[in-house]
Design an enzyme around this catalytic site. Structure first.
Site, PDB file in Angstrom:
ATOM      1  N   ASP A  25      20.225  70.136  90.325  1.00 10.17           N
ATOM      2  CA  ASP A  25      19.245  69.234  91.241  1.00 10.17           C
ATOM      3  C   ASP A  25      18.140  70.439  91.343  1.00 10.17           C
ATOM      4  O   ASP A  25      18.273  71.526  91.074  1.00 10.17           O
ATOM      5  CB  ASP A  25      19.742  68.996  92.550  1.00 10.17           C
ATOM      6  CG  ASP A  25      18.821  68.471  93.596  1.00 10.17           C
ATOM      7  OD1 ASP A  25      18.076  67.559  93.198  1.00 10.17           O
ATOM      8  OD2 ASP A  25      18.923  69.272  94.505  1.00 10.17           O
ATOM      9  N   TYR A  60      14.851  70.176  94.110  1.00  2.00           N
ATOM     10  CA  TYR A  60      14.204  70.222  95.553  1.00  2.00           C
ATOM     11  C   TYR A  60      15.622  70.621  96.380  1.00  2.00           C
ATOM     12  O   TYR A  60      16.541  69.712  96.562  1.00  2.00           O
ATOM     13  CB  TYR A  60      13.608  69.161  96.039  1.00  2.00           C
ATOM     14  CG  TYR A  60      12.303  68.957  95.052  1.00  2.00           C
ATOM     15  CD1 TYR A  60      11.573  69.963  94.770  1.00  2.00           C
ATOM     16  CD2 TYR A  60      12.165  67.645  94.632  1.00  2.00           C
ATOM     17  CE1 TYR A  60      10.368  69.763  93.771  1.00  2.00           C
ATOM     18  CE2 TYR A  60      10.855  67.309  93.980  1.00  2.00           C
ATOM     19  CZ  TYR A  60      10.216  68.352  93.326  1.00  2.00           C
ATOM     20  OH  TYR A  60       9.199  68.018  92.607  1.00  2.00           O
ATOM     21  N   SER A  80      16.231  65.604  88.410  1.00  2.00           N
ATOM     22  CA  SER A  80      15.648  65.586  89.896  1.00  2.00           C
ATOM     23  C   SER A  80      14.913  64.088  90.109  1.00  2.00           C
ATOM     24  O   SER A  80      14.506  63.397  89.064  1.00  2.00           O
ATOM     25  CB  SER A  80      14.496  66.549  89.688  1.00  2.00           C
ATOM     26  OG  SER A  80      13.711  66.527  90.980  1.00  2.00           O
TER      27      SER A  80
END
Length: 222
Positions: free
Chosen positions: A6, A8, A112
């Site tokens: 991932d 963020y 993402s």
């Protein structure tokens, strides 16, 4: 093995970066931290609603909408837009760069909710654009994690099998969804918070990216 990250909150310090952008607009640090958390909450709610209702709009737009919603009456529209654009310029967590160096030789990729444009901008800022074999955005399938279609999209793009993927996220809902999908998931829990009972626990929990190379080695030899 493919390590799928991932972005963020996992590689990029979303809260810290957005809070700093708010401070630059004249908001006190404690209030900026609270507002950044509110923006993140609204951002995710909007993204999940868009996925469930099949009314997709890309993550850049979702972020602008979340920022505008939270900051209405606090900042002028031009200042709010500058805060939203700070998502392109987020800092890395301190444990990321060295850990990625130690993982060289392992296939690395990103999955993402962010747009490819924004992800490439953030990676380029830190000289990491070519540290990953592939950067996958959910944009082409017009949905958001934790929808199964988002994880399936990564498999198709990366030409990988579920059993070969270790998915790493600092978001407990993301790690749990990846486990439900069939990945081996690692929750990167830097803040030592108890994850919600989503019905599926991650395969591993580590407090820092610095622990990831050791985890990968133990998986390889198990």
């Amino acid at each position: 093995m493919l390590i799928l990250f991932d972005a963020y909150g996992t590689l990029f310090d979303w809260h810290g970066g957005m809070a700093q952008a708010l401070v630059q607009e004249g908001i006190e640090a404690d209030e900026a931290a609270r507002l950044a958390a509110d923006i993140r909450r609204v951002q995710l709610q909007l993204a999940w609603h868009a996925a469930l209702t099949e009314t997709y709009r890309d993550f850049d737009r979702v972020t602008r909408d979340a920022v505008a919603h939270v900051l209405t009456g606090r900042l002028e529209p031009e200042a709010a837009l500058r805060v939203a654009r700070a998502q392109d310029d987020l800092p890395l967590f301190p444990d990321v760069a060295d850990s990625l160096t130690r993982l060289r030789g392992t296939r690395l990729a990103i999955l993402s909710n962010g747009t490819l444009r924004a992800l490439q901008a953030a990676l380029s800022r830190h000289g990491l654009l070519f540290a990953f074999d592939h950067v996958v955005s959910v944009d082409p399938v017009r949905t958001y994690k934790p929808a199964r279609r988002a994880y399936q999209h990564a498999l198709q793009v990366l030409k990988a099998e579920k059993r070969d993927v270790l998915f790493v996220s600092s978001n407990d809902w993301d790690a749990a969804a990846a486990e439900h999908f069939g990945f081996r998931a690692c929750l990167l829990d830097r803040t030592d918070t108890r994850p919600l009972p989503y019905g599926r626990a991650p395969d591993a929990v580590i407090p820092s990216m610095a622990e990831l190379p050791h985890l990968v080695s133990s998986i390889w030899t198990s």
